[in-house]
Design an enzyme around this catalytic site. Structure first.
Site, PDB file in Angstrom:
ATOM      1  N   SER A 121       0.852  -1.190   0.000  1.00  0.00           N
ATOM      2  CA  SER A 121       0.000   0.000   0.000  1.00  0.00           C
ATOM      3  C   SER A 121       0.887   1.238   0.000  1.00  0.00           C
ATOM      4  O   SER A 121       2.014   1.219   0.527  1.00  0.00           O
ATOM      5  CB  SER A 121      -0.895   0.015   1.244  1.00  0.00           C
ATOM      6  OG  SER A 121      -1.519   1.271   1.415  1.00  0.00           O
ATOM      7  N   TYR A 170      -1.332  -1.216  10.477  1.00  0.00           N
ATOM      8  CA  TYR A 170      -1.475  -1.509   9.046  1.00  0.00           C
ATOM      9  C   TYR A 170      -0.292  -0.945   8.259  1.00  0.00           C
ATOM     10  O   TYR A 170       0.334  -1.640   7.455  1.00  0.00           O
ATOM     11  CB  TYR A 170      -2.785  -0.898   8.554  1.00  0.00           C
ATOM     12  CG  TYR A 170      -3.052  -1.072   7.077  1.00  0.00           C
ATOM     13  CD1 TYR A 170      -3.598  -2.253   6.586  1.00  0.00           C
ATOM     14  CD2 TYR A 170      -2.794  -0.037   6.178  1.00  0.00           C
ATOM     15  CE1 TYR A 170      -3.870  -2.406   5.235  1.00  0.00           C
ATOM     16  CE2 TYR A 170      -3.064  -0.181   4.828  1.00  0.00           C
ATOM     17  CZ  TYR A 170      -3.596  -1.367   4.357  1.00  0.00           C
ATOM     18  OH  TYR A 170      -3.860  -1.515   3.019  1.00  0.00           O
TER      19      TYR A 170
END
Length: 256
Positions: free
Chosen positions: A135, A148
């Site tokens: 990401s 995350y």
């Protein structure tokens, strides 16, 4: 046209589901994995080129067995897209190692388990392409995403470290770094998502990047440039920006 056997994890919904369908349409025989057998059954009903393999990537024995079954039943894996992931918000107030660990076990260690099962086979054949979905969040620390983001940063670093070794072994490595994509996972977010794109657009960017043999597939462009610029700023200026992203009490409660 048969392009070979591809394995996509996290294929029950979102990017993984869309990518499995697109690869099947493009001529790949796709092994699709996810935790939900129902989601996989629905997916398989949409294409005759998709075979299902329910799997929890937190179980190393199950991962090894799944890869063995796929290659025994379908043939040697030519393309692997390790997409299984989750997002558990981790805030300073109420921080727990357990919440942090959920991100680590699925996003980071889940990917590592799949690599342990796949890489020796591809290295032995001196052939194959591995793509890891990370990401853009991995490039800069953002409020509520300490767990995350840490796992996504680790995946980027891992791919950068493995690529030169795998290239010498005849295996291609790609890291995929999306921004915000409209999926069932991101719809749970209680914060603004700039430059949000559709799953179809994300899949198109990924397929084009894989076909071109890119090391990194980053999208959308504006989000990628914004994140990289933010990461390049001096700490005092970058933190001045990210402090504006700290959720208020209502947003924090929704995030949890």
């Amino acid at each position: 046209m048969n392009k070979g056997v591809a394995w996509v994890t996290g294929a029950g919904s979102g990017i993984g589901r869309g990518l499995a369908l697109r690869l099947a349409t493009d001529g790949w025989l796709v092994a699709a994995s996810a935790r939900s057998a129902d989601d996989l059954a629905t997916l398989a009903g949409e294409s005759g080129n998709i075979r299902t393999c329910p799997l929890d990537v937190t179980d190393l024995g199950a991962v090894r067995a799944a890869v063995g079954r796929i290659e025994e039943d379908l043939g040697p894996l030519a393309l692997v897209v390790l997409n299984a992931g989750t997002y558990r918000p981790v805030l300073a107030r109420g921080f727990t190692a357990a919440d942090f660990g959920v991100n680590v076990e699925v996003n980071l260690m889940g990917t590592a388990r799949c690599l342990e099962a796949v890489m020796p086979r591809m290295i032995g054949r001196r052939a194959g392409h591995i793509a890891v979905v990370s990401s853009l969040t991995g490039y800069v620390g953002l409020p509520t995403a300490s767990g995350y983001g840490a796992t996504k940063a680790a995946l980027i670093n891992m791919c950068q470290a493995l690529e030169p070794e795998l290239e010498r072994e005849g295996v291609k490595m790609t890291v995929i770094t999306p921004g915000f994509v409209d999926t069932p996972l991101t719809r749970k977010n209680a914060f603004p998502m700039p430059f949000l794109i559709s799953t179809d657009e994300a899949v198109e960017r990924i397929v084009r990047g894989l076909d071109a043999g890119k090391f990194e597939i980053a999208f959308p462009l504006r989000m990628s440039l914004a994140i990289r610029l933010l990461a390049l700023l001096p700490h005092w200026l970058r933190l001045a920006v990210t402090r504006r992203m700290v959720p208020d009490d209502k947003q924090a409660s929704a995030a949890r």
